[in-house]
Design a protein around this motif. Structure first.
Motif, short mmCIF file in Angstrom:
data_model
loop_
_atom_site.label_atom_id
_atom_site.label_comp_id
_atom_site.label_asym_id
_atom_site.label_seq_id
_atom_site.Cartn_x
_atom_site.Cartn_y
_atom_site.Cartn_z
N GLY A 16 0.80 -1.24 0.00
CA GLY A 16 0.00 0.00 0.00
C GLY A 16 0.82 1.28 0.00
N ILE A 20 0.84 3.95 -3.22
CA ILE A 20 0.13 5.22 -3.04
C ILE A 20 1.10 6.39 -3.20
N ALA A 74 -5.18 2.42 -0.62
CA ALA A 74 -4.31 1.46 -1.31
C ALA A 74 -4.83 0.05 -1.06
N GLU A 280 -9.81 2.88 -5.04
CA GLU A 280 -8.78 1.91 -4.63
C GLU A 280 -8.56 0.87 -5.72
N PRO A 281 -7.36 0.30 -5.75
CA PRO A 281 -7.13 -0.80 -6.70
C PRO A 281 -7.99 -2.00 -6.33
N GLN A 300 -3.24 1.60 -8.76
CA GLN A 300 -3.41 2.73 -7.83
C GLN A 300 -3.45 4.06 -8.59
N SER A 303 -6.66 4.34 -10.22
CA SER A 303 -7.69 4.68 -9.21
C SER A 303 -7.70 6.18 -8.95
#
Ligand code: IPM
Ligand code: MG
Length: 362
Positions: A16, A20, A74, A280-281, A300, A303
């Protein structure tokens, strides 16, 4: 005039924080070009929140999200927290966030990119041109229905219970989102249920059909979930927009994602009737490669593009980022999950860097 946006960042666990960070850099670069200013606030969720604050969704995380224009999340979860009771697991944080912001509509696009056609495990002629949108109901169904829990019977036997429940209003509101989504796409909506067995699905089918009366321009069909799973891998091109409940949507969106070659490429948007959405992914926190700079940051990044389009009404900036991603792939750059012969393999950071260089030139 510069537009200002407050964005809550929820890096969560595993890969994450790495992915991100790339999305934030990309947003800053796009912001310069389109005169958008982002004020980023980080907050804790999932395992990271359990470690730091003793719970997967601290109250101030929810408050911070509520006060922002959009939330970029994330991924959450990891082996470390797997043995905790279910209400204390990282996943409970995610479910709490969805419920807390009333994000009942989850949009999960699965579109095959021509550059990645060889990454799919299915034959190119089967997946070429696939462009599906799964509209998943996200705050109801068996994920939230009561009763739930593990109870002890009179004979001292344990009995695990979850309840699949949908009210008419819950079905109607996701139905509307789905029909409107289909209207903006190919005009075909397939509703997926298990109405041959489940009463809750019979109600689902009735209501979706009823809502469909208001959208005569959308062609509505129905499939049982087992058949839908089979059709998705057999002839995925038959689908345009799919609407389904929480559990079926969880499963079918993973299957649809994999048609495209890698779940590492796919973004999602979770939206409510008003207030900030969460972007979010579709993929998880990939604890096996966390901290190794191997993750694919593109889901990401995409997103963040969805956030610009659906949450902040900045479609031009969204398109710019999406175009940048396509060009990077076109230039032959790949992360490990989408690697194929004669391509250049990059780590997470380096992928972010080539993307930013590309965005600065287009
Ligand atoms: C997803 C995930 C989540 C879900 C988990 C992590 C709770 O699988 O977003 O698809 O089941 O909804
Ligand atoms: Mg899932």
């Amino acid at each position: 005039m510069t537009q200002n946006y407050r964005i809550t960042l929820l890096p969560g666990d595993g890969i994450g924080p790495e992915i991100i960070a790339v999305a934030v850099d990309v947003l800053k670069v796009a912001g310069k070009k389109f005169d958008l200013q982002f004020e980023f606030t980080k907050a804790l969720i999932g395992g990271a929140a359990i470690d730091a604050a003793g719970e997967p969704l601290p109250a101030n995380t929810l408050d911070t999200c509520r006060q922002s224009d959009s939330v970029l999340l994330a991924a959450i979860g990891g082996y470390k927290w797997d043995s905790l009771p279910s209400n204390m697991r990282p996943e409970a944080g995610l479910l709490g966030l969805r419920a807390g912001l009333d994000l009942f509509a989850n949009l999960r696009p699965a579109k095959i990119l021509p550059q990645l056609i060889d990454s799919s495990t299915l034959k190119p002629e089967v997946v070429e041109g696939v462009d599906i949108m799964v509209v998943r109901e996200l705050t109801g169904g068996i994920y939230f229905g009561k009763p739930k829990g593990v109870f002890t019977t009179e004979t001292e036997e344990k009995r695990g219970v979850n309840t699949m429940v949908y009210t008419e209003s819950e079905i109607d509101r996701i139905g509307k989102v789905a029909f409107e989504t289909a209207q903006k796409r190919g005009g075909r909506l397939c509703s997926v249920d298990k109405a041959n067995v489940l009463e809750v699905s019979q109600l689902w089918r009735d209501r979706i059909t009823k809502v469909g009366g208001e959208y005569p321009d959308v062609e509505l069909s129905h499939l049982y979930v087992d058949n839908a799973a089979m059709q998705l891998v057999r002839t995925p091109k038959q689908f345009d927009t799919i609407v389904t409940g929480n559990l079926f949507g969880d499963i079918l969106s993973d299957a649809a994602a994999m048609l495209t070659g890698s779940i590492g490429m796919l973004p999602s948007a979770s939206l409510g009737a008003s207030g900030p959405g969460v972007y979010e992914p579709v993929h998880g926190s990939a604890p096996d490669i966390a901290g190794q700079d191997k993750a694919n940051p593109l889901a990401q990044v995409l997103s963040a593009a969805m956030m610009l389009r659906y949450g902040l009404n900045q479609p031009e900036a969204a398109k710019h980022i999406e175009e940048g991603v396509l060009q990077v792939l076109e230039q032959g750059y790949r992360t490990g999950d989408i690697m194929s012969a004669n391509m250049n393999i990059l780590g997470c950071k380096a992928m972010g860097e080539v993307l930013i260089q590309t965005l600065e030139t287009i």
